[in-house]
Design a protein around this motif. Sequence first.
Motif, PDB file in Angstrom:
ATOM      1  N   HIS A  53       0.805  -1.034  -0.045  1.00 46.09           N
ATOM      2  CA  HIS A  53      -0.007   0.219   0.007  1.00 46.09           C
ATOM      3  C   HIS A  53       0.760   1.308  -0.055  1.00 46.09           C
ATOM      4  O   HIS A  53       0.348   2.254   0.384  1.00 46.09           O
TER       5      HIS A  53
ATOM      6  N   HIS B 128       0.193  -3.780  -6.480  1.00 45.85           N
ATOM      7  CA  HIS B 128      -1.037  -4.452  -5.626  1.00 45.85           C
ATOM      8  C   HIS B 128      -2.511  -3.802  -6.043  1.00 45.85           C
ATOM      9  O   HIS B 128      -3.517  -4.505  -5.628  1.00 45.85           O
ATOM     10  N   LYS B 129      -2.288  -2.873  -6.829  1.00 46.96           N
ATOM     11  CA  LYS B 129      -3.652  -2.197  -6.940  1.00 46.96           C
ATOM     12  C   LYS B 129      -4.591  -3.092  -7.702  1.00 46.96           C
ATOM     13  O   LYS B 129      -6.087  -2.999  -7.078  1.00 46.96           O
ATOM     14  N   ASP B 130      -4.423  -3.929  -8.674  1.00 47.64           N
ATOM     15  CA  ASP B 130      -5.204  -4.802  -9.252  1.00 47.64           C
ATOM     16  C   ASP B 130      -5.858  -5.813  -8.432  1.00 47.64           C
ATOM     17  O   ASP B 130      -7.159  -6.326  -8.662  1.00 47.64           O
TER      18      ASP B 130
ATOM     19  N   HIS C 285      -7.051  -5.113  -5.564  1.00 53.10           N
ATOM     20  CA  HIS C 285      -8.254  -4.442  -4.773  1.00 53.10           C
ATOM     21  C   HIS C 285      -9.342  -3.942  -5.731  1.00 53.10           C
ATOM     22  O   HIS C 285     -10.204  -3.260  -5.258  1.00 53.10           O
ATOM     23  N   GLN C 286      -9.236  -4.480  -7.025  1.00 56.09           N
ATOM     24  CA  GLN C 286     -10.260  -4.001  -7.791  1.00 56.09           C
ATOM     25  C   GLN C 286     -11.530  -5.091  -7.883  1.00 56.09           C
ATOM     26  O   GLN C 286     -10.971  -6.175  -8.147  1.00 56.09           O
TER      27      GLN C 286
ATOM     28  N   ASP D  20      -8.815   1.857  -2.685  1.00 61.80           N
ATOM     29  CA  ASP D  20      -7.703   2.744  -3.149  1.00 61.80           C
ATOM     30  C   ASP D  20      -6.417   2.460  -2.190  1.00 61.80           C
ATOM     31  O   ASP D  20      -6.555   1.620  -1.182  1.00 61.80           O
ATOM     32  N   LYS D  21      -5.562   2.988  -2.387  1.00 58.27           N
ATOM     33  CA  LYS D  21      -4.327   2.959  -1.486  1.00 58.27           C
ATOM     34  C   LYS D  21      -4.413   3.359  -0.113  1.00 58.27           C
ATOM     35  O   LYS D  21      -3.877   2.738   0.621  1.00 58.27           O
TER      36      LYS D  21
ATOM     37  N   ASN E  22      -0.221  -8.572  -8.493  1.00 52.94           N
ATOM     38  CA  ASN E  22       0.029  -8.639  -7.021  1.00 52.94           C
ATOM     39  C   ASN E  22       0.616  -9.855  -7.035  1.00 52.94           C
ATOM     40  O   ASN E  22       1.476 -10.044  -5.935  1.00 52.94           O
TER      41      ASN E  22
ATOM     42  N   TRP F  71       2.421  -0.225  -4.794  1.00 57.52           N
ATOM     43  CA  TRP F  71       0.862   0.007  -5.201  1.00 57.52           C
ATOM     44  C   TRP F  71       0.674  -0.528  -6.481  1.00 57.52           C
ATOM     45  O   TRP F  71      -0.411  -0.978  -6.807  1.00 57.52           O
ATOM     46  N   TYR F  72       1.528  -0.216  -7.353  1.00 54.77           N
ATOM     47  CA  TYR F  72       1.171  -0.364  -8.846  1.00 54.77           C
ATOM     48  C   TYR F  72       0.898  -1.861  -9.069  1.00 54.77           C
ATOM     49  O   TYR F  72       0.106  -2.290  -9.745  1.00 54.77           O
TER      50      TYR F  72
END
Length: 151
Positions: A30, A37-39, A41-42, A130-131, A52, A34-35
Motif C-alpha cells: 500500500h 497491488h492495485k489490481d 483491490h479491484q 484505493d491506496k 499482485n 501499489w502499482y
Amino acid sequence: MIWLYFLGTTIITFIIMEGVTWCTHKYVMHGFGWYFHKDHHQPGYPHTFEKNDTFFAVFATPCILLFFLGLRPQLNYLFFVALGILFYGIAYFLVHDVLIHRRFNWFKNTNNRYLKGLRKAHKIHHKHLDKPNGECFGMLFVPFKYFRKRQ
C-alpha cells in the motif's frame, strides 16, 4: 536437543512472519508497491493471475537463499528460518488465495469461527479500493472484534 532449538527457530520465525507481512502489506504493497497491488483491490478482476502475484516471487527469493545458506557448509539455523518462512507462505496461500479470495475451489463450506473471522477482516480491508485508509493488514492474527458473532 539441537532439534528442539531448530524446531523453536522454525516456530518463532513463523510467528515473526505475521509482523513482517503486516509491515510489508501496509508500507510496501500500500506504499511504493501499489502499482503491483492495485489490481488486487479491484472487484471482479477477471484474470487468473494478478500483478499482485509478483510479490510471491519477490518474497520467495530470500527464502530460497536462506535454504541454500542453511545447508552450507552443513545444516544450520538458517535452514530452519527458511522453513518457518516457507510454512508461513503455505499458510498465507491457503488462507488468502484459497479461503478468502476463492481462487481455488477448496474449503468452500467452512463453518469454523476463526476462519470466518479472517474472511471478515479481509473483506473489511478490501472495502477500501484505493491506496490510503486501509485497515486489517495482517493475515493470521487479526483483531478480536472480527471473531464476534455480531458487530
